[in-house]
Design a protein around this motif. Structure first.
Motif: not given
Length: 494
Positions: A124-128, A158-159, A185-186
């Protein structure tokens, strides 16, 4: 994506999982290659992010399907007994098997334990943290699946510490403790996996996540162990660009600290670009190591124009990794011509050779761009007429007798070796007498360094000229008024 630690324990005693399964036995004949000798890419189709495993004396590669995100709804796998001929296992996991996954099914990571086969994946490539997705785990009774969602939700959703939950690697240490390394994201994290392989454990300080981000980390975590040291590898720079590359660190602990040592795999402007997101395979019971990765053909720039490859990985005396060379070879032992493009004539693979029917100028080229190089091939002319040999420094290829700009060196049953250049017409540069018989194989070599071009038949230098017409281009093979068989093709920098 990274490789299963149980594959990588050749240098330490076998370990036993909680189910009592020991580390894998080596396949019957350990492959000892300088690269994918039957050619890179190793399989047909657009794939990326390979991870590797050895199950029941078979090598397995689990990649991402390199397509737009909304079409990344399934995972295929490939298996081989010899790292040469690969069998495709389609749809080992699909979004229909995972209730919460809808797209961007990425970077599978395989591991065998508890009598089961586990496959960790991102989706899903979640962005948040308000979105549903992250890293999941699926389970199967066989290496080829079908795999089914093991817990009905993401394992990591989760991030944490800024790390996007993608690109996981599962590593089982020699004491039996399993770890997962992941992040995008690094930022990179490590977590412990419990013995059930479907839940997260805790570190001695009570924490679940530890950040281990090294310098220039982008994504694509990979861990393996050799001689008591822990090697953490990752990809850096943008995955859609030519500078995507692999770097590494070494630590005395599976949780670091990890300080970058150097890049170990990067683009080669003569071979391929965008080389990254790697796995490491140690052939069990040996000190033979390979790096599996994806890369982008030179003539293509699309984000999803990615293919699977592997090359030999070697270590220096101090334990550091020598820079990986992307080698160009094809002995056609896999009975296919993946990576070759033909222009005129008829072509097939049979008897572990690349066979060309008789035509006036049919050629097959690789997507290379060498300047100074040595190019070898075994040529078997099929008649006393015409000639057959190698094309090099070729550009603007098309069908037609001399449909390219570049050089050609060939051997003829009329008793000569010839060198010339083409630009929709033919200019002979030199020829020399040499005994050539139909259906007999001859080794043909070209060395081109700057304006100097040398042609060898066997070990004997037959032609040496100076010409400045073409400085770089593709490499391949060609026939003129004869059929021919080609074998053991190779190009290397000089």
């Amino acid at each position: 994506m990274a490789s299963l630690a149980a594959l990588l324990l050749a240098c330490v005693p076998p370990v036993t999982s909680s189910a009592g399964a020991s580390s894998p036995e080596p396949p019957a004949a350990a492959p000892d290659f300088s690269t994918a000798e039957a050619g890179n890419p190793i399989v047909d189709g657009w794939y990326a992010d390979p991870d590797v495993a050895v199950y029941d004396n078979r090598y397995w590669v689990f990649p991402t399907s390199s397509r737009p995100y909304d079409e990344q709804t399934y995972l295929d796998a490939f298996s081989s007994t010899d790292l040469v001929t690969w069998t495709k296992h389609p749809n080992v996991l699909t979004k229909a098997d995972v209730s919460w996954a809808r797209r961007a099914v990425w970077a599978p990571a395989p591991v065998q334990r508890n009598g089961k086969y586990y496959l960790y994946f991102g989706a899903n490539d979640i962005q948040g943290n308000s979105e549903l997705g992250g890293i999941g785990v699926a389970v199967a009774d066989r290496p080829e699946g079908p795999y089914r969602d093991a817990i009905g939700k993401p394992l990591i959703a989760q991030f944490v510490n800024g790390a996007q939950p993608i690109d996981q690697d599962v590593f089982v240490d020699t004491d039996g403790q399993a770890y997962m390394y992941y992040g995008g994201w690094g930022h990179a994290n490590v977590v412990k996996l419990n013995a059930d392989m479907t839940s997260l454990g805790q570190f001695p300080d009570g924490s679940t996540y530890k950040e281990i981000t090294p310098a220039n980390f982008t994504e694509g975590s990979q861990m393996f162990k050799k001689d008591g040291k822990y090697y953490f590898m990752w990809s850096e720079d943008g995955w859609t660009g030519p500078n995507y590359a692999v770097s590494y660190a070494i630590s005395d602990s599976p949780t670091g600290p990890f300080t970058k040592i150097s890049r170990v795999l990067a683009q080669d402007a003569a071979v391929a670009r965008g080389s990254g997101h790697n796995a490491v395979l140690n052939v069990p019971g040996t000190d033979i190591w390979y790096i599996f990765y994806h890369r982008r053909p030179l003539s293509l720039s699309g984000a999803n124009d990615r293919q699977l490859a592997y090359d030999r990985m070697t270590f220096n005396a101090d334990g550091t990794i020598a820079p990986v060379t992307m080698r160009v070879k094809d002995n056609f032992d896999d009975a296919n011509s993946v990576g070759w493009t033909t222009y005129g004539g008829s072509w097939s693979t049979s008897a572990k050779r690349y066979e060309a029917g008789a035509s006036y100028g049919g050629k097959a080229l690789l997507d290379t761009n060498f300047s100074d190089f040595v190019q070898d091939v075994t040529v078997t002319p099929r008649s006393a007429a015409g000639d057959a040999g190698v094309v090099f420094r070729a550009t603007q290829p098309n069908t037609g007798t001399d449909g390219y700009r570049g050089y050609y060196a060939g051997i003829s049953g009329t008793g000569k070796v010839v060198l010339g250049k083409a630009d929709d017409n033919w200019t002979q540069l030199a020829s020399a007498a040499v005994t050539i018989r139909p259906n007999v194989s001859y080794r043909l070599r070209v060395e081109a360094i700057g304006s100097s071009i040398k042609v060898y038949v066997g070990d004997a230098l037959r032609i040496s000229v100076t010409d400045t017409s073409y400085s770089s281009g593709a490499n391949g093979v060609r026939v003129f008024n004869t059929g021919a068989g080609f074998d053991d093709f190779a190009v290397a920098h000089r």
